[in-house]
Design an enzyme around this catalytic site. Sequence first.
Site, PDB file in Angstrom:
ATOM      1  N   ASP A 352       5.271   0.053   0.181  1.00  0.00           N
ATOM      2  CA  ASP A 352       4.713   0.177  -1.154  1.00  0.00           C
ATOM      3  C   ASP A 352       4.093  -1.149  -1.585  1.00  0.00           C
ATOM      4  O   ASP A 352       4.688  -2.213  -1.387  1.00  0.00           O
ATOM      5  CB  ASP A 352       5.842   0.584  -2.115  1.00  0.00           C
ATOM      6  CG  ASP A 352       5.377   0.710  -3.548  1.00  0.00           C
ATOM      7  OD1 ASP A 352       4.567   1.598  -3.832  1.00  0.00           O
ATOM      8  OD2 ASP A 352       5.835  -0.102  -4.382  1.00  0.00           O
ATOM      9  N   GLU A 388       0.494   0.570   2.028  1.00  0.00           N
ATOM     10  CA  GLU A 388      -0.256   0.935   0.843  1.00  0.00           C
ATOM     11  C   GLU A 388      -1.065  -0.320   0.516  1.00  0.00           C
ATOM     12  O   GLU A 388      -0.509  -1.305   0.012  1.00  0.00           O
ATOM     13  CB  GLU A 388       0.665   1.296  -0.319  1.00  0.00           C
ATOM     14  CG  GLU A 388      -0.121   1.731  -1.547  1.00  0.00           C
ATOM     15  CD  GLU A 388       0.765   2.006  -2.759  1.00  0.00           C
ATOM     16  OE1 GLU A 388       0.509   2.983  -3.476  1.00  0.00           O
ATOM     17  OE2 GLU A 388       1.716   1.225  -2.985  1.00  0.00           O
TER      18      GLU A 388
END
Length: 702
Positions: A352, A388
């Site tokens: 993330d 990401e």
Amino acid sequence: MNDQCRVALEIAPGSPHRLGAHFDGDGTNFAVFSENATRVKLCIFSADGLHELQRIDLPERTGSVWHGYLQGLKPGTLYGYRVEGPYTPENGHRFNPNKLLLDPYTREFHGLFSEHPSTFGYQVGSPQVDLSFDDRDSAPHVPKSVVSDPLSFLTDAKTLGRGWDDAFCYEAHVKGTTKLHPAVAETLRGTYDGLSSPAFLEHLTRLGVTAVELLPVQALKSEGALQARSLVNYWGYNTIGFFAPEPRYFGPSGVLGFRAMVDRFHEAGIEVILDVVYNHSGEGDHLGPTLSFRGLDNASYYRLLDGQRRYYVNDTGCGNTLNVSHPFVLRMVMDSLRFWVQTMGVDGFRFDLAVSLCRERHGFDMHGGFLDSLRQDPVLAGVKLIAEPWDVGPGGYQLGKFPPPFAEWNDRYRDTVRRFWRGDGHSAQDLGSALLGSADLFDTGGRRSWSSVNFAAAHDGFTLADTTRYVKRHNEANGENNRDGHQSNYSDNFGVEGMSDDTVIVEARRQRVRNILATVLLSQGTPMILAGDEGGNSQDGNNNAYCQDNETSWIDWQSLDDGLIEFTSALSGFRRRHAAVRQNSFLHGMSRTTDGRPDVEWRDFDGSALNWRDPGLSSLCLLLRGCAECSAGLQSEDEVLLAFNREPRDLELVLPDSGTGQWIWEINSSSDIQVAEPVTGASVLVAPQSVAAFTLRRHEGA
């Protein structure tokens, strides 16, 4: 450890080499990092966690590691730390020995978090705000760390080791995926045990899924602001324990249920990828609670603003940013990753806000400490790594910039596919790049075409069905006056916002969903779908359901569209059978086939060369050629023709010369049911607003 702690325990120096609390059969060694502390106390608690039985100074410090060994201290003992040092927030130090701290390396928690004022290092409501000092004991209001039984966390796990070539990812939430599943036992719904139940594994096998990408499962804390609104952090992007499985997903097997879940996935041939959040912690900004890292060594664990060290660098948008440039913070991240691979059997990670992990003082650095450590690690060398590729910090959008062996979430792909099927101008040209794995972004440094993780919907944003039902976000239930969530959804409601009983609108929406699913599964790269999208699951227009632990986010299995599920399964089967649509290398029209023809040709429906300069271009075809391994291990040519008709009318498609073979029409998105049909003529009619896929069947001996 229970009554034995009611008498004074003698503590030996122990070892600094292995951080955390580890039982060796005779006793437990404790080791914790703090560079700026002046004293570290180990606190032992009763079995119910309600009573602090003893405080013991860790007697030794080796470098920045404080350590000690307690003979006879057994697994199951509850403990925490109190750390002394300067409380000078303006200098970045927030030590407060009145606050019980979790061990960053603990593998189990006992008890729950609360928002009691004593959990804050400062006096809540004080005019001095966080510059004040709170001397209340937080221990009654925070979880305790647990000395784990080493037999429960053996380092003997094996990963499945599937390659990327046939990968098909399914993004899922542990709880929401099975909470309403009628074929999962009620006692198992919403748990690790339930996610790996036969009913759900059967569904994944039907879809042809090769990897489940789980939203965060590392132990987390919901933000106080959410709890004040009677909400929780449902998605889980607020980690506080990087080695501990989140307890709210425990089923009858408790913490052992996670490893058992992974093992059952592996038995079904499905990998497990974890969405991990090492970019920030659940302690929030300078007004957040003191639960672990902040009290252990705030100035080391977090990135602080130059010249204003009272405040945190907030490149994550979540209040703080972990300082992975510090060797001991980086070590914690690497130790955590190895734990999930070696002990839990996890097959890969999706990082993330990965840019936050790769940002050095001078900015994003593909050769920085985090990426260098990760790429050289022998344990992690064989697992899947997905970035990401953005955060909210300066220079935070780095799509296509990560080095091998990373794959990356491709949000540009998502927007392109949505824009194309919505009918936006000039989107056909962008779709051409997307269909070939976005080579303009990823074809550097020897990267493979699977580097682009192609998705049209994910947890963050509208579900796929909602992109055809809503133009505006409907996030009122989040309590933020509908200001949160994406504004640019590239969605369409077909004239009616929300649900409709107009059969024409309903079928047009289903057609759009089929088209998008077909586009994702037929593109070069790695396809990923959001759990429930295969059956038209809706979140009633909420495009930021991060705090909705209820029917809004839980998949309503009984309302799913079995026709769409069957269509998704057919697409997956087609992709699995035909290597031409999932090639390892990027395609540039080069001659790489045995007969010397190019690996890809763009065509118009009439068979002529495609005119990319046509501003009104809305429909296109591409002919793919590649080598597929047959069951005998020999090489054979695989030839696939894809046609994308965005027009509101039938288009006549002139098929390429089949030679001595025959074209087979295998995929037709104008219908749920897919039946392979031989084509007898030189052309076919492709239905309005649809996708078609044909394969060339060569005659025996040709």
